[in-house]
Scaffold this motif. Structure first.
Motif, PDB file in Angstrom:
ATOM      1  N   SER A   1      47.224  42.244  33.700  1.00  0.00           N
ATOM      2  CA  SER A   1      46.572  42.486  32.633  1.00  0.00           C
ATOM      3  C   SER A   1      46.498  41.631  31.558  1.00  0.00           C
ATOM      4  O   SER A   1      45.814  41.503  30.548  1.00  0.00           O
ATOM      5  CB  SER A   1      46.141  43.906  32.282  1.00  0.00           C
ATOM      6  OG  SER A   1      47.388  44.252  31.823  1.00  0.00           O
ATOM      7  N   ALA A   2      47.583  41.146  31.421  1.00  0.00           N
ATOM      8  CA  ALA A   2      48.144  40.169  30.232  1.00  0.00           C
ATOM      9  C   ALA A   2      47.231  38.895  30.161  1.00  0.00           C
ATOM     10  O   ALA A   2      47.132  38.020  29.124  1.00  0.00           O
ATOM     11  CB  ALA A   2      49.468  39.907  30.221  1.00  0.00           C
ATOM     12  N   TRP A   3      46.699  38.558  31.174  1.00  0.00           N
ATOM     13  CA  TRP A   3      45.730  37.359  31.606  1.00  0.00           C
ATOM     14  C   TRP A   3      44.379  38.126  30.924  1.00  0.00           C
ATOM     15  O   TRP A   3      43.686  38.644  31.734  1.00  0.00           O
ATOM     16  CB  TRP A   3      45.883  36.915  32.844  1.00  0.00           C
ATOM     17  CG  TRP A   3      46.999  36.128  33.219  1.00  0.00           C
ATOM     18  CD1 TRP A   3      48.402  36.541  33.461  1.00  0.00           C
ATOM     19  CD2 TRP A   3      47.118  34.763  33.458  1.00  0.00           C
ATOM     20  NE1 TRP A   3      49.257  35.414  33.685  1.00  0.00           N
ATOM     21  CE2 TRP A   3      48.298  34.254  33.880  1.00  0.00           C
ATOM     22  CE3 TRP A   3      46.142  33.652  33.487  1.00  0.00           C
ATOM     23  CZ2 TRP A   3      48.768  32.943  33.830  1.00  0.00           C
ATOM     24  CZ3 TRP A   3      46.466  32.345  33.731  1.00  0.00           C
ATOM     25  CH2 TRP A   3      47.771  32.110  34.018  1.00  0.00           C
ATOM     26  N   GLY A   4      43.936  37.480  30.009  1.00  0.00           N
ATOM     27  CA  GLY A   4      42.568  37.804  29.535  1.00  0.00           C
ATOM     28  C   GLY A   4      41.585  36.934  30.334  1.00  0.00           C
ATOM     29  O   GLY A   4      41.664  35.929  31.222  1.00  0.00           O
ATOM     30  N   ALA A   5      40.391  37.454  30.353  1.00  0.00           N
ATOM     31  CA  ALA A   5      39.223  37.054  31.160  1.00  0.00           C
ATOM     32  C   ALA A   5      38.936  35.733  30.761  1.00  0.00           C
ATOM     33  O   ALA A   5      39.051  35.429  29.448  1.00  0.00           O
ATOM     34  CB  ALA A   5      38.174  37.991  31.064  1.00  0.00           C
ATOM     35  N   ARG A   6      38.529  34.679  31.702  1.00  0.00           N
ATOM     36  CA  ARG A   6      38.163  33.423  31.261  1.00  0.00           C
ATOM     37  C   ARG A   6      37.169  32.654  32.284  1.00  0.00           C
ATOM     38  O   ARG A   6      37.196  33.332  33.356  1.00  0.00           O
ATOM     39  CB  ARG A   6      39.474  32.540  31.102  1.00  0.00           C
ATOM     40  CG  ARG A   6      40.241  32.343  32.464  1.00  0.00           C
ATOM     41  CD  ARG A   6      41.702  32.089  32.415  1.00  0.00           C
ATOM     42  NE  ARG A   6      42.533  32.844  31.484  1.00  0.00           N
ATOM     43  CZ  ARG A   6      43.489  32.863  30.741  1.00  0.00           C
ATOM     44  NH1 ARG A   6      44.031  31.562  30.916  1.00  0.00           N
ATOM     45  NH2 ARG A   6      44.065  33.759  30.273  1.00  0.00           N
ATOM     46  N   THR A   7      36.442  31.763  32.003  1.00  0.00           N
ATOM     47  CA  THR A   7      35.623  31.050  32.799  1.00  0.00           C
ATOM     48  C   THR A   7      36.283  29.574  32.901  1.00  0.00           C
ATOM     49  O   THR A   7      36.300  29.137  32.133  1.00  0.00           O
ATOM     50  CB  THR A   7      34.119  31.029  32.247  1.00  0.00           C
ATOM     51  OG1 THR A   7      33.697  32.549  32.448  1.00  0.00           O
ATOM     52  CG2 THR A   7      33.314  30.192  33.304  1.00  0.00           C
TER      53      THR A   7
ATOM     54  N   GLY B   1      28.754  21.249  43.482  1.00  0.00           N
ATOM     55  CA  GLY B   1      28.757  20.689  42.264  1.00  0.00           C
ATOM     56  C   GLY B   1      29.513  21.529  41.191  1.00  0.00           C
ATOM     57  O   GLY B   1      29.971  22.774  41.396  1.00  0.00           O
ATOM     58  N   SER B   2      29.504  21.042  39.907  1.00  0.00           N
ATOM     59  CA  SER B   2      30.194  21.744  38.994  1.00  0.00           C
ATOM     60  C   SER B   2      29.570  22.968  38.560  1.00  0.00           C
ATOM     61  O   SER B   2      28.550  23.041  38.258  1.00  0.00           O
ATOM     62  CB  SER B   2      30.217  20.876  37.502  1.00  0.00           C
ATOM     63  OG  SER B   2      30.707  21.286  36.568  1.00  0.00           O
ATOM     64  N   SER B   3      30.450  24.157  38.441  1.00  0.00           N
ATOM     65  CA  SER B   3      29.902  25.307  38.090  1.00  0.00           C
ATOM     66  C   SER B   3      30.834  26.225  37.558  1.00  0.00           C
ATOM     67  O   SER B   3      32.242  25.918  37.619  1.00  0.00           O
ATOM     68  CB  SER B   3      29.439  26.314  39.364  1.00  0.00           C
ATOM     69  OG  SER B   3      28.847  27.416  38.978  1.00  0.00           O
ATOM     70  N   GLY B   4      30.626  27.205  36.660  1.00  0.00           N
ATOM     71  CA  GLY B   4      31.612  28.023  35.868  1.00  0.00           C
ATOM     72  C   GLY B   4      32.002  29.205  36.737  1.00  0.00           C
ATOM     73  O   GLY B   4      30.837  29.922  37.442  1.00  0.00           O
ATOM     74  N   TYR B   5      33.090  29.538  36.936  1.00  0.00           N
ATOM     75  CA  TYR B   5      33.685  30.611  37.808  1.00  0.00           C
ATOM     76  C   TYR B   5      34.470  31.479  36.708  1.00  0.00           C
ATOM     77  O   TYR B   5      35.273  31.273  36.225  1.00  0.00           O
ATOM     78  CB  TYR B   5      34.406  30.080  38.911  1.00  0.00           C
ATOM     79  CG  TYR B   5      33.654  29.334  39.818  1.00  0.00           C
ATOM     80  CD1 TYR B   5      33.684  28.024  39.783  1.00  0.00           C
ATOM     81  CD2 TYR B   5      33.038  29.794  41.083  1.00  0.00           C
ATOM     82  CE1 TYR B   5      32.856  27.063  40.509  1.00  0.00           C
ATOM     83  CE2 TYR B   5      32.266  29.115  41.724  1.00  0.00           C
ATOM     84  CZ  TYR B   5      32.210  27.720  41.572  1.00  0.00           C
ATOM     85  OH  TYR B   5      31.585  26.864  42.513  1.00  0.00           O
ATOM     86  N   ARG B   6      34.075  32.920  37.149  1.00  0.00           N
ATOM     87  CA  ARG B   6      34.674  34.107  36.102  1.00  0.00           C
ATOM     88  C   ARG B   6      35.878  34.330  36.554  1.00  0.00           C
ATOM     89  O   ARG B   6      35.875  34.803  37.737  1.00  0.00           O
ATOM     90  CB  ARG B   6      33.527  35.020  35.555  1.00  0.00           C
ATOM     91  CG  ARG B   6      33.899  36.036  34.888  1.00  0.00           C
ATOM     92  CD  ARG B   6      34.058  35.668  33.320  1.00  0.00           C
ATOM     93  NE  ARG B   6      34.155  36.596  32.530  1.00  0.00           N
ATOM     94  CZ  ARG B   6      34.621  36.391  30.987  1.00  0.00           C
ATOM     95  NH1 ARG B   6      34.906  35.205  30.563  1.00  0.00           N
ATOM     96  NH2 ARG B   6      34.784  37.535  30.257  1.00  0.00           N
ATOM     97  N   PHE B   7      37.063  34.388  35.887  1.00  0.00           N
ATOM     98  CA  PHE B   7      38.212  35.252  36.317  1.00  0.00           C
ATOM     99  C   PHE B   7      38.540  36.539  35.318  1.00  0.00           C
ATOM    100  O   PHE B   7      38.734  36.193  34.094  1.00  0.00           O
ATOM    101  CB  PHE B   7      39.200  34.152  36.452  1.00  0.00           C
ATOM    102  CG  PHE B   7      39.141  33.272  37.189  1.00  0.00           C
ATOM    103  CD1 PHE B   7      38.484  32.106  36.935  1.00  0.00           C
ATOM    104  CD2 PHE B   7      39.883  33.135  38.440  1.00  0.00           C
ATOM    105  CE1 PHE B   7      38.317  30.949  37.847  1.00  0.00           C
ATOM    106  CE2 PHE B   7      39.849  32.149  39.470  1.00  0.00           C
ATOM    107  CZ  PHE B   7      38.934  31.098  39.117  1.00  0.00           C
TER     108      PHE B   7
END
Length: 714
Positions: free
Chosen positions: A638-644, A663-669
């Motif tokens: 959980s120390a890793w904050g959400a990011r795209t 192709g280029s696309s945003g992926y949510r983590f």
């Protein structure tokens, strides 16, 4: 094998090491960062990978390089602040020339000289040797300060040049003369390099007894060796500034000691290997309590060939390049010697060796050294000796007649002192180590224990080892002289073996070893080859101490040798094709190297060079597959904050020509949902090389993956 003296991660991106968790990092702490040419942008032709003795690619770092013809170039992205570069290269035999150098598109007035003068060595008296030593190194101060992300290109001006690797370095300003020191120029030394400065150096040494001889910036030519050196410090302004040109710097059989050599370069003119000539930086003895540090040693036969009394000698923080034989050899009678934090590249024999001739080397160690491309023999060789340690070294790309590390009772000459006491081999990382031995007609392992001329009765403890991409086996136990002497008292505890070409254990001698906590993945043929020679000599017993996994199968036919990759492929369609496979990247930050995205541990991760988008990460799956699904992970904490992360998926069947798959696309983590992202690939996808190009990350200015998983199933 030793040269008889006068009386011998890496990934395709940044060179780094991967080591077992909770253990000190392997290799030296270096003032430069190396970038492979095959990971750079180029209009040239990539050669390799190739492991065949006598080929150019087989001697290259990573077994790959980039060949440039006239007008072609290779452009590197600078990985760190730098004002200097050293380039490893090769040109055809008999040719010389230069490379134009461009910084951010602007050509420098200075060029980088290239030559075959110091290459193409023939040693016909060594059984199994072929012409070798194809590469050389050339360096250049750029005259400006560069930052990470800047571009440096090298362009051929006519001569065909094969570029291997570039070392980028921020060189400090030249040091000032120490108070009270005796400058060699005050005794008549010529810093232009035109005059003979030999006598001036001798006079300065005589005048400075108990003090410091100062070697100011400049080039100094010596025409004969120095002797009688004792109780003195020889100090330069830095190895990029103070340069001594001689093929024989110190040659003396004894010294009262207290010799300290530091912070300058000694560059020789050795173009062949003549073992009867003392063409060495140091030949003989510096005496007790001496040191060698901060040196650049190049184009010698041997860096340091040490005989006599060198008690408590410390050799540290040096670069030893392009020697026709050994980098350093403790040739008997070494007591309490510490060789640590050195960088060695392109040795024509063992890079580091202890050879207990005439008297045993005792209580001495090789620690935290980085060794690349020994092209005839071993990275590190211990030939006899008592209570010896080999710890936390990084050895890569051994080529012929050698292993990454050899622990051996091969004596070469008498009187010889066999291995005795405790031999500690701890925390070492071996990458693409091991080679085919044409004299045996079978391979040598990445780490070899060899009862060549007598039984091994010492206690040999091999611990915390990482072996990656060995072309053949990981651990070899052999009696290389063919007499069947036993290998005893060996313990292998804590090892990670990835992508070994044939087997994990290659046992060819009678004896015994205990294995604990040895894990293997992507084993090429079988876990164990257990066929002692001669067949009637006895058996080799492998004791399972627990914690072993991934290598329990045994090669069944002792009449044949397993070939790399000969084992049956895993039929499981749900297998993660990327796990344990070779990974590379355009850049890495600190220890967060490409291989950490395929090591099976979601808590370790790759991180690209910061603030330098776009960055790419590439994995070689080994064969072409109809990949249908990717699972991308970041550490679940959980120390890793959400990011795209903005990612483009590319694929290739040959490693050179890539096409866009997704192709280029945003992926949510998001840690709240496992910190993973799934990418579905088109039904037409067929690729061997998978590349992920990251152009943005909302959580950190770099590309980041803890695991990249590739599956055949949707």
């Amino acid at each position: 094998m030793p040269a008889i003296g006068a009386v011998v991660a890496l990934s395709a991106g940044l060179l780094t090491a991967t080591v077992p968790a909770a253990h000190a990092a392997s290799g030296a702490t270096l003032p430069f960062t190396s970038v492979e040419a095959e990971s750079a942008t180029s209009t040239g032709t990539r050669i390799g990978p190739d492991y065949t003795q006598g080929t150019l690619a087989s001697e290259a770092s990573g077994r790959q390089a980039v060949r440039l013809t006239s007008g072609q170039r290779v452009e590197f992205t600078v990985p760190r602040a730098a004002n200097a570069v050293n380039l490893a290269y090769s040109v055809p035999d008999g040719q010389s020339g230069s490379l134009d150098v461009y910084v951010n598109g602007t050509r420098l007035t200075r060029t980088l000289p290239v030559t075959s003068k110091y290459s193409y060595i023939d040693t016909g008296w060594i059984p199994g040797a072929k012409q070798h030593h194809f590469f050389d190194n050339s360096r250049l101060l750029l005259g400006q300060n560069l930052q990470a992300g800047d571009k440096v290109a090298f362009q051929s001006t006519g001569t065909q040049v094969t570029v291997d690797v570039a070392d980028f370095e921020q060189v400090d300003a030249a040091a000032s003369q120490p108070a009270g020191s005796v400058s060699v120029t005050s005794k008549g030394a010529d810093p232009s390099g035109n005059g003979d400065s030999t006598q001036a150096f001798r006079d300065a040494i005589a005048a400075a007894q108990g003090g410091v001889v100062w070697i100011p910036p400049g080039d100094y030519r010596l025409t004969s060796s120095l002797s009688g050196v004792q109780n003195v410090t020889l100090q330069g302004a830095g190895s990029w500034y103070s340069v001594v040109h001689t093929s024989r710097f110190i040659d003396q059989s004894s010294s009262s000691g207290g010799v300290h050599i530091k912070d300058f370069a000694v560059i020789g003119e050795v173009t062949e290997r003549v073992d009867s000539n003392p063409d060495n930086f140091v030949n003989g003895s510096l005496g007790p309590n001496s040191s060698v540090s901060g040196m650049w040693i190049q184009h010698m036969k041997v860096g340091l060939w040490l005989m006599g009394n060198n008690d408590n000698l410390v050799v540290e923080n040096n670069r030893i390049l392009d020697t026709t034989a050994d980098g350093l050899n403790l040739n008997g009678n070494a007591r309490g010697v510490r060789v640590r934090n050195n960088f060695l590249r392109n040795q024509g024999d063992d890079s580091l060796a202890m050879w207990s001739l005439y008297s045993a080397d005792t209580n001495s160690s090789f620690e935290n050294n980085t060794i690349s491309q020994p092209n005839l023999a071993n990275g590190i060789a211990i030939y006899g000796g008592t209570d010896i340690a080999v710890k936390n070294n990084l050895v890569s790309d051994t080529n012929a007649l050698g292993s990454g590390i050899a622990i051996s009772n091969q004596k070469f000459l008498d009187p010889f002192s066999p291995l005795a006491g405790t031999i500690t081999v701890d925390g070492n990382t071996l990458v693409r180590a091991g080679a085919m031995n044409p004299n045996w007609n079978h391979p040598m392992g990445a780490l070899r224990v060899d009862s060549y001329d007598s039984a091994i009765n010492a206690t040999v403890n091999i611990t915390n080892t990482t072996i990656t991409d060995s072309p053949y086996s990981a651990f070899e136990f052999v009696s290389g002289g063919g007499q069947g002497y036993p290998v005893r008292n060996v313990t292998v505890d804590g090892a990670t073996v990835r992508n070994t070409g044939t087997v994990v254990v290659q046992a060819e001698a009678q004896g015994a070893a205990t294995f604990r906590n040895v894990t293997a993945s992507s084993v090429g043929a079988a876990g164990i080859y257990n066929c002692p020679y001669p067949a009637s000599s006895g058996t080799f017993t492998l004791t399972d101490g627990g914690g072993n996994s991934g290598w329990n199968s045994t090669w069944s036919d002792c009449s044949t040798w397993p070939q790399p990759g000969q084992g049956n492929p895993d039929p499981d369609p749900n297998r993660n094709l990327a796990k344990g496979r070779p990974a590379t990247a355009t850049g890495s930050q600190d220890v967060y190297t490409p291989g950490k995205a395929v090591d099976g541990d979601a808590n370790s991760y790759w991180e690209s060079t910061n603030n330098a988008f776009p960055q790419s990460w590439t994995v070689d799956l080994g064969s072409s597959y109809a990949v249908r699904r990717l699972v991308l992970k970041l550490p679940p904490s959980s120390a890793w904050g959400a990011r795209t992360q903005t990612i483009t998926v590319l694929g290739s069947t040959d490693g050179s020509n890539y096409s866009t798959v997704v192709g280029s696309s945003g992926y949510r983590f998001d840690p709240a949902t496992g910190n993973t992202a799934t990418v579905s690939l088109p039904s037409s996808t067929n690729l061997r090389y998978l590349r992920l190009s990251v152009s943005a990350n909302t959580g950190w200015p770099a590309g980041q993956f803890s695991e990249v998983e590739a599956y055949l199933t949707s």
